[in-house]
Write a protein that holds these residues in place. Sequence first.
Motif, short mmCIF file in Angstrom:
data_model
loop_
_atom_site.label_atom_id
_atom_site.label_comp_id
_atom_site.label_asym_id
_atom_site.label_seq_id
_atom_site.Cartn_x
_atom_site.Cartn_y
_atom_site.Cartn_z
N TRP A 230 9.82 10.49 6.47
CA TRP A 230 10.18 9.13 6.04
C TRP A 230 9.77 8.09 7.07
N SER A 231 9.82 8.44 8.33
CA SER A 231 9.48 7.46 9.37
C SER A 231 7.99 7.09 9.32
N TYR A 232 7.16 7.95 8.77
CA TYR A 232 5.72 7.69 8.68
C TYR A 232 5.30 7.01 7.37
N ARG A 233 6.20 6.84 6.42
CA ARG A 233 5.83 6.46 5.05
C ARG A 233 4.98 5.20 4.95
N ASN A 234 5.21 4.21 5.77
CA ASN A 234 4.46 2.96 5.65
C ASN A 234 3.18 2.95 6.48
N ALA A 235 3.26 3.44 7.69
CA ALA A 235 2.12 3.38 8.59
C ALA A 235 1.13 4.52 8.38
N MET A 236 1.64 5.70 8.10
CA MET A 236 0.78 6.89 8.03
C MET A 236 1.22 7.80 6.89
N ASP B 256 -0.30 9.90 5.10
CA ASP B 256 -0.78 11.28 5.15
C ASP B 256 0.16 12.15 5.98
N SER B 257 0.71 11.59 7.05
CA SER B 257 1.68 12.33 7.86
C SER B 257 2.98 12.53 7.08
N THR B 258 3.34 11.55 6.27
CA THR B 258 4.51 11.70 5.40
C THR B 258 4.33 12.91 4.51
N TYR C 186 2.14 8.97 -1.74
CA TYR C 186 1.01 8.76 -2.64
C TYR C 186 1.04 7.36 -3.25
N ARG C 187 2.22 6.84 -3.53
CA ARG C 187 2.32 5.47 -4.04
C ARG C 187 1.79 4.50 -2.98
N ASN C 188 2.18 4.71 -1.71
CA ASN C 188 1.71 3.83 -0.64
C ASN C 188 0.21 3.94 -0.41
N LYS C 189 -0.36 5.07 -0.78
CA LYS C 189 -1.81 5.25 -0.68
C LYS C 189 -2.52 4.69 -1.90
N GLY C 190 -1.75 4.24 -2.91
CA GLY C 190 -2.34 3.68 -4.12
C GLY C 190 -2.69 4.72 -5.17
N ASN C 191 -2.27 5.96 -4.98
CA ASN C 191 -2.53 7.01 -5.96
C ASN C 191 -1.30 7.12 -6.87
N TYR C 192 -1.23 6.23 -7.84
CA TYR C 192 -0.04 6.12 -8.69
C TYR C 192 0.13 7.31 -9.62
N SER C 193 -0.96 7.89 -10.03
CA SER C 193 -0.89 9.06 -10.91
C SER C 193 -0.22 10.24 -10.20
N LEU C 194 -0.66 10.51 -8.98
CA LEU C 194 -0.07 11.61 -8.21
C LEU C 194 1.36 11.29 -7.80
N ALA C 195 1.62 10.03 -7.47
CA ALA C 195 2.99 9.62 -7.14
C ALA C 195 3.91 9.89 -8.32
N SER C 196 3.47 9.51 -9.51
CA SER C 196 4.28 9.72 -10.72
C SER C 196 4.54 11.19 -10.95
#
Length: 147
Positions: A56-62, A64-66, A97-107
């Motif tokens: 969770w600590s990586y969710r915004n900055a990194m 991929d680490s999340t 995945y949402r933060n990376k812009g991959n909405y399909s995979l996030a969903s």
Amino acid sequence: MKFFKYTLLYSLLCFLALQTHAQISPKLKKYVDSLNQLIDQAPDTSKVDLLQKISWSYRNAMPDSTIIFAQKALDLSEKIKFGKGKIKSLNFIGVAYRNKGNYSLASKYYFDALRAAEKLDDQEQIGYSSINIGNVYVYQTNFLKTW
């Protein structure tokens, strides 16, 4: 052969972790390092919680680490049959995945989390998963589907 695969995977994760530490703020690095030190001694469910905190600590900055840390938490949760840990890990991967812009995979991950939460009748996680699903549509500015 199995040992070699795990050793290679572990080495890759360590390399990625080192790369991650080189790119994050000193405050975040200190926080993540303090959590990493606790992982080895922690019982399994606490280990899942620590991996999720790191994730969770990586969710915004990194993001991929999340994904890396949430996947480790997910794998351990499934191994020890820790349902709530599984659900949170699925949601965290979805957030990345949402933060990376991959909405399909996030969903996909959010719906997996929702199904798992419904199976356990975990109202809190049903709520988080539902909010996350709605947020995908908000991020896409498809406000009509958020209802």
